[in-house]
Enzyme design. Sequence first.
Site, PDB file in Angstrom:
ATOM      1  N   ASP A  11     -34.501 -29.259  -6.607  1.00 13.29           N
ATOM      2  CA  ASP A  11     -35.627 -29.795  -5.838  1.00 13.29           C
ATOM      3  C   ASP A  11     -35.232 -29.638  -4.384  1.00 13.29           C
ATOM      4  O   ASP A  11     -34.480 -30.446  -3.846  1.00 13.29           O
ATOM      5  CB  ASP A  11     -35.863 -31.262  -6.193  1.00 13.29           C
ATOM      6  CG  ASP A  11     -36.958 -31.893  -5.342  1.00 13.29           C
ATOM      7  OD1 ASP A  11     -37.869 -31.161  -4.890  1.00 13.29           O
ATOM      8  OD2 ASP A  11     -36.906 -33.118  -5.116  1.00 13.29           O
ATOM      9  N   GLU A  71     -38.201 -26.024  -7.759  1.00 18.85           N
ATOM     10  CA  GLU A  71     -39.539 -26.552  -7.468  1.00 18.85           C
ATOM     11  C   GLU A  71     -40.105 -25.836  -6.253  1.00 18.85           C
ATOM     12  O   GLU A  71     -39.436 -25.703  -5.233  1.00 18.85           O
ATOM     13  CB  GLU A  71     -39.470 -28.055  -7.221  1.00 18.85           C
ATOM     14  CG  GLU A  71     -40.835 -28.680  -7.044  1.00 18.85           C
ATOM     15  CD  GLU A  71     -40.785 -30.192  -6.949  1.00 18.85           C
ATOM     16  OE1 GLU A  71     -41.390 -30.737  -6.003  1.00 18.85           O
ATOM     17  OE2 GLU A  71     -40.141 -30.831  -7.814  1.00 18.85           O
ATOM     18  N   ASP A 144     -34.634 -37.791  -6.071  1.00 18.00           N
ATOM     19  CA  ASP A 144     -34.607 -36.357  -5.810  1.00 18.00           C
ATOM     20  C   ASP A 144     -33.747 -35.635  -6.848  1.00 18.00           C
ATOM     21  O   ASP A 144     -34.058 -34.505  -7.232  1.00 18.00           O
ATOM     22  CB  ASP A 144     -34.079 -36.084  -4.397  1.00 18.00           C
ATOM     23  CG  ASP A 144     -34.986 -36.694  -3.340  1.00 18.00           C
ATOM     24  OD1 ASP A 144     -35.919 -36.010  -2.904  1.00 18.00           O
ATOM     25  OD2 ASP A 144     -34.768 -37.869  -2.987  1.00 18.00           O
TER      26      ASP A 144
END
EC number: 3.1.21.10
Length: 184
Positions: A11, A71, A144
Amino acid sequence: MATEKIILGIDPGTTIMGFGIIKVINKQMHFVQMNELMLKKYDDPYTKLKLIFERTLELIDTYHPDEIAIEAPFYGKNVQSMLKLGRAQGVAMAAGLSRQIPITEYMPKKIKMAITGNGNASKEQVARMLQSVLKLKSLPKNLDSTDGLAAAVCHFYNEGRVEVGKSYTGWEAFVKQNESRIKK
C-alpha cells in the site's frame, strides 16, 4: 509435490507505506509478515521516495517474493496527493521491476471487494476480515500494513482470473504496455 509462492502486497504512501507478505502452499494462504515504513519524520519528498525504493528492495531481497500486488492510487479531490501517491507507487514498482518480479496493480475498491465482499468497506472492516481469515492474534495501530496485506490476499484470490489489473513482468513489458507514455 508442494507448490509454494510468496506474494508481497504494498500500500504505497508518502507518509506511511504499508506492506504485507503471505506464503501460498498448495493453494493455502499463510501469514508471513506485515509492517509499515514510517515516513512522517522526513520533510524532503525525494528522501521519502529513496526510502520507499530501498525498503521495497530490502523486502524483496529478504523474502524473495514471486509476485508483487500493489494498490493503485485513487483519484480524490487533491491532485497533489494523487501525484505524490503515484510517485510512491512508481518507486515501489521500479524496485520490483529491477528484480524482474511480476507486478499486478489493483484498485482500492477491487481489494476491498475481494477481502470483504463490499467495495466500499472501511479500513477497519478489511483489517478485521484479514484477522479472521489469516488468524492474526492482533491488529496494528495503523491500518496501512493491513492494506498492504489486503493487496497480497486480493492477488491470491484473483489468481487465474483473466482480468486482474495491469501486470508487468519487467521493464520491457512495462514499456510495451505504456508506449503512449514514452516521450520521443
